[in-house]
Design a protein around this motif. Structure first.
Motif, PDB file in Angstrom:
ATOM      1  N   TYR A 235      16.496  -3.281  -3.940  1.00 30.60           N
ATOM      2  CA  TYR A 235      15.715  -4.194  -2.883  1.00 30.60           C
ATOM      3  C   TYR A 235      16.085  -4.610  -1.554  1.00 30.60           C
ATOM      4  O   TYR A 235      17.545  -4.261  -1.211  1.00 30.60           O
ATOM      5  CB  TYR A 235      16.021  -5.815  -3.953  1.00 30.60           C
ATOM      6  N   GLN A 236      15.667  -5.414  -0.772  1.00 34.67           N
ATOM      7  CA  GLN A 236      15.573  -5.442   0.058  1.00 34.67           C
ATOM      8  C   GLN A 236      15.732  -6.396   1.300  1.00 34.67           C
ATOM      9  O   GLN A 236      14.542  -7.311   0.788  1.00 34.67           O
ATOM     10  CB  GLN A 236      15.668  -4.071   0.903  1.00 34.67           C
ATOM     11  N   ARG A 237      15.874  -6.951   2.768  1.00 38.89           N
ATOM     12  CA  ARG A 237      15.280  -7.729   3.241  1.00 38.89           C
ATOM     13  C   ARG A 237      14.043  -7.838   3.982  1.00 38.89           C
ATOM     14  O   ARG A 237      12.523  -7.790   3.912  1.00 38.89           O
ATOM     15  CB  ARG A 237      16.412  -8.766   3.714  1.00 38.89           C
ATOM     16  N   ASP A 238      13.550  -6.400   4.442  1.00 37.01           N
ATOM     17  CA  ASP A 238      12.588  -5.407   5.016  1.00 37.01           C
ATOM     18  C   ASP A 238      12.872  -4.544   5.174  1.00 37.01           C
ATOM     19  O   ASP A 238      12.925  -3.872   5.433  1.00 37.01           O
ATOM     20  CB  ASP A 238      13.024  -6.307   6.717  1.00 37.01           C
ATOM     21  N   PRO A 239      11.591  -3.770   4.241  1.00 36.72           N
ATOM     22  CA  PRO A 239      11.306  -2.695   3.677  1.00 36.72           C
ATOM     23  C   PRO A 239      11.960  -1.746   5.496  1.00 36.72           C
ATOM     24  O   PRO A 239      11.774  -0.238   5.600  1.00 36.72           O
ATOM     25  CB  PRO A 239       9.738  -2.360   3.454  1.00 36.72           C
ATOM     26  N   ARG A 240      10.565  -1.937   6.319  1.00 38.17           N
ATOM     27  CA  ARG A 240      10.877  -1.198   7.693  1.00 38.17           C
ATOM     28  C   ARG A 240      12.310  -1.103   8.271  1.00 38.17           C
ATOM     29  O   ARG A 240      12.371  -0.521   9.182  1.00 38.17           O
ATOM     30  CB  ARG A 240       9.514  -2.594   8.757  1.00 38.17           C
ATOM     31  N   LYS A 241      12.731  -1.953   8.019  1.00 40.60           N
ATOM     32  CA  LYS A 241      14.309  -1.860   8.594  1.00 40.60           C
ATOM     33  C   LYS A 241      15.021  -0.783   7.526  1.00 40.60           C
ATOM     34  O   LYS A 241      15.873  -0.569   8.036  1.00 40.60           O
ATOM     35  CB  LYS A 241      14.691  -3.323   9.152  1.00 40.60           C
ATOM     36  N   GLN A 242      14.904  -1.051   6.089  1.00 41.52           N
ATOM     37  CA  GLN A 242      15.993  -0.416   5.362  1.00 41.52           C
ATOM     38  C   GLN A 242      15.245   0.757   4.628  1.00 41.52           C
ATOM     39  O   GLN A 242      15.321   2.109   5.000  1.00 41.52           O
ATOM     40  CB  GLN A 242      16.282  -2.094   4.451  1.00 41.52           C
ATOM     41  N   PHE A 243      14.448   0.502   3.734  1.00 40.81           N
ATOM     42  CA  PHE A 243      13.933   1.352   3.218  1.00 40.81           C
ATOM     43  C   PHE A 243      13.225   2.604   3.939  1.00 40.81           C
ATOM     44  O   PHE A 243      13.505   3.880   3.677  1.00 40.81           O
ATOM     45  CB  PHE A 243      13.037   1.549   2.201  1.00 40.81           C
ATOM     46  N   VAL A 244      12.309   2.178   4.611  1.00 42.84           N
ATOM     47  CA  VAL A 244      11.612   3.424   5.699  1.00 42.84           C
ATOM     48  C   VAL A 244      12.574   3.795   7.002  1.00 42.84           C
ATOM     49  O   VAL A 244      12.564   5.776   6.497  1.00 42.84           O
ATOM     50  CB  VAL A 244      10.268   2.366   6.355  1.00 42.84           C
ATOM     51  N   PRO A 245      13.808   3.437   7.373  1.00 42.29           N
ATOM     52  CA  PRO A 245      14.573   4.379   8.172  1.00 42.29           C
ATOM     53  C   PRO A 245      15.045   5.547   7.034  1.00 42.29           C
ATOM     54  O   PRO A 245      15.404   6.511   7.482  1.00 42.29           O
ATOM     55  CB  PRO A 245      15.451   4.018   8.872  1.00 42.29           C
ATOM     56  N   VAL A 246      15.654   5.454   6.003  1.00 39.86           N
ATOM     57  CA  VAL A 246      17.062   5.866   5.102  1.00 39.86           C
ATOM     58  C   VAL A 246      15.403   6.977   4.478  1.00 39.86           C
ATOM     59  O   VAL A 246      16.145   7.719   4.428  1.00 39.86           O
ATOM     60  CB  VAL A 246      17.069   5.068   4.134  1.00 39.86           C
ATOM     61  N   GLN A 247      14.167   6.593   4.254  1.00 39.71           N
ATOM     62  CA  GLN A 247      13.477   7.366   2.951  1.00 39.71           C
ATOM     63  C   GLN A 247      13.281   8.681   3.660  1.00 39.71           C
ATOM     64  O   GLN A 247      13.146  10.119   4.436  1.00 39.71           O
ATOM     65  CB  GLN A 247      12.051   7.111   2.289  1.00 39.71           C
ATOM     66  N   ARG A 248      13.160   8.289   5.897  1.00 39.64           N
ATOM     67  CA  ARG A 248      12.489   8.277   6.854  1.00 39.64           C
ATOM     68  C   ARG A 248      13.369  10.154   6.731  1.00 39.64           C
ATOM     69  O   ARG A 248      13.185  11.554   7.020  1.00 39.64           O
ATOM     70  CB  ARG A 248      12.560   7.963   8.404  1.00 39.64           C
ATOM     71  N   GLN A 249      14.992   9.854   6.871  1.00 39.16           N
ATOM     72  CA  GLN A 249      15.986  10.636   6.637  1.00 39.16           C
ATOM     73  C   GLN A 249      16.459  11.563   6.027  1.00 39.16           C
ATOM     74  O   GLN A 249      16.678  12.756   6.194  1.00 39.16           O
ATOM     75  CB  GLN A 249      17.339   9.376   7.107  1.00 39.16           C
TER      76      GLN A 249
END
Ligand code: HEM
Length: 419
Positions: free
Chosen positions: A367-381
């Protein structure tokens, strides 16, 4: 619980001699155990500012379900959401599903409740509801329910990540419900009854059973282990970090979609683990992959589980103690613009795959406030560089806007969206 404690104390007064004292001790331990267990049977309040099942201390069992909406009749969908909500109120309180499905009418409707949870306690059941991007615009670009203007910018389809092996039939979904409970029968019962109530309006797209929570979401919980044998959830965002929750977990009106204020965004990824290969890997290699030791869960730069990792610390060979490609380094907020996630995943074992291998892994939920700024960058790494990738495969993906909590009996799941 008070009754049990009192009876323990009463036995203490009556006890005489060493044997008696032992009996008292044993008795009060039993009372303590029962009291700990009785908590697990309790109900978690359904109404509130936020939906339960997000910061609620993670229960042991999961039944996650994603639905396709199969009607284009907005009124029918809204009626079903109202029926779902009243059934959720009842089931989380330990009662039967109650409301009959509005669609079909009593003549064709199945019985009031499927019955398999009859007599079972609430078991901390939480039901958490979300909506997928396809509810706003389907695969053919149609705005079936006149909701396009309400689609939050944060509910943007996740990009393709290197290594993704996603199966469409177990990805996405117009709606989702996350059912968590201490008893799998209770979670399964809840999902089954929601599917029954929704007959003719929704159909189950896929569902996933999970066990042995792989994260702690509260400092009151011990950190559990995932199927790779490592403690999982140590550096998780936890319920007690209230200021951090406002920053990283709860959406705000200022984020653009009013109806999502107090809600959150859920990313699900079914991640298959190649456990047979993992089990042939040495302990030191496994520890290097995560950057933590297996026993304590401590970062390789420290001693205790909750020691902050020191990525600059080097070993006698001059190399960093935590490798640059270690999972905890790549996923760390310092590598991802400060991003944090509230992870709430579960282990899964879906039997074996017919080739002599366990079909097992992690049903990752965050869960997060904004996946564009949270899940996406983490998963990209992670997708680009994580050494763990050799042992895992992402096979499904979902993204859901999880609205704020239902306030009272006049409110229902999705009211802010449809009102
Ligand atoms: C940390 C396991 C996938 C994000 C950890 C830790 C373990 C772990 C053992 C260290 C303990 C902890 O702090 O919880 C796994 C496994 C995965 C997986 C087995 C796949 C099967 C992912 C994915 C993401 C992710 C897909 C997000 C895109 C994180 C984050 C941390 C973490 C943010 C905390 C990093 C920190 O701040 O120290 N994971 N993980 N993990 N993982 Fe994963």
């Amino acid at each position: 619980r008070q009754v049990l404690a009192a009876s323990g104390a009463g036995a203490g007064l009556l006890a005489v001699g060493a044997a008696g004292a032992f009996a008292v001790e044993a008795r009060s331990e039993t009372a303590e155990l029962s009291s700990a267990r009785s908590d697990l049977l309790d109900a978690v309040p359904f109404y509130g500012e936020h939906q339960a099942g997000i910061t609620t201390p993670a229960q042991d069992r999961l039944h996650f379900v994603a639905f396709d909406v199969i009607t284009s009749d907005r009124a029918k969908l809204v009626t079903m959401l109202q029926d779902w909500t009243s059934a959720a109120v009842r089931m989380t309180a330990g009662l039967d599903a109650g409301a009959l499905g509005a669609v079909g009418g009593p003549a064709q409707a199945p019985p009031q409740d499927t019955g398999e949870a009859l007599g079972l306690p609430p078991s901390q059941l939480t039901l958490t509801f979300g909506v997928g991007a396809s509810l706003f615009r389907d695969a053919r670009g149609r705005d079936r329910f006149g909701l396009a203007a309400k689609r939050p910018a944060a509910l943007e389809d996740l990009p393709h990540f290197p290594g993704d092996a996603l199966r469409a039939e177990i990805s996405g979904g117009d709606l989702c419900v996350q059912a968590c409970a201490q008893d799998p029968q209770v979670a399964v019962h809840a999902v089954r009854n929601l599917a029954r109530i929704g007959m003719g309006v929704v159909s189950v797209r896929y569902s996933q059973l999970g066990f042995g929570r792989t994260s702690s979401t509260s400092t009151s919980q011990a950190t559990p282990r995932n199927l790779m044998g490592f403690k999982d959830g140590t550096a998780n965002l936890k319920a007690e970090e209230t200021e951090e929750l406002d920053k990283h977990l709860w959406a705000a009106a200022a984020d653009g979609a009013d109806w999502m204020a107090g809600g959150s965004y859920l990313v699900t990824r079914k991640i298959r683990m190649i456990v047979e290969t993992w089990d042939r890997t040495s302990l030191s290699e496994q520890e290097a992959i995560f950057g933590r030791n297996k026993g304590e869960g401590a970062p390789l730069s420290g001693k205790g589980e909750f020691d902050e990792p020191d990525f600059g610390r080097k070993g006698p060979d001059g190399e960093p103690l935590i490798a640059d490609e270690a999972h905890i380094k790549l996923a760390h907020p310092t590598m991802n613009g400060g991003a944090r996630l509230l992870r709430r995943g579960y282990n899964f074992v879906d039997g074996s795959d017919g080739l002599g291998r366990l079909d097992a892994g992690l049903f990752f939920m965050a869960y997060q406030r904004d996946p564009r700024k949270q899940f996406v960058p983490v998963q990209r790494q992670l997708a680009r560089r994580d050494i763990l990738n050799e042992y895992i495969r992402h096979v499904s993906s979902g993204l859901f806007a999880v609205p704020p909590g239902v306030r009272d009996a006049a409110d229902y799941w999705g009211r802010g969206l449809f009102a």
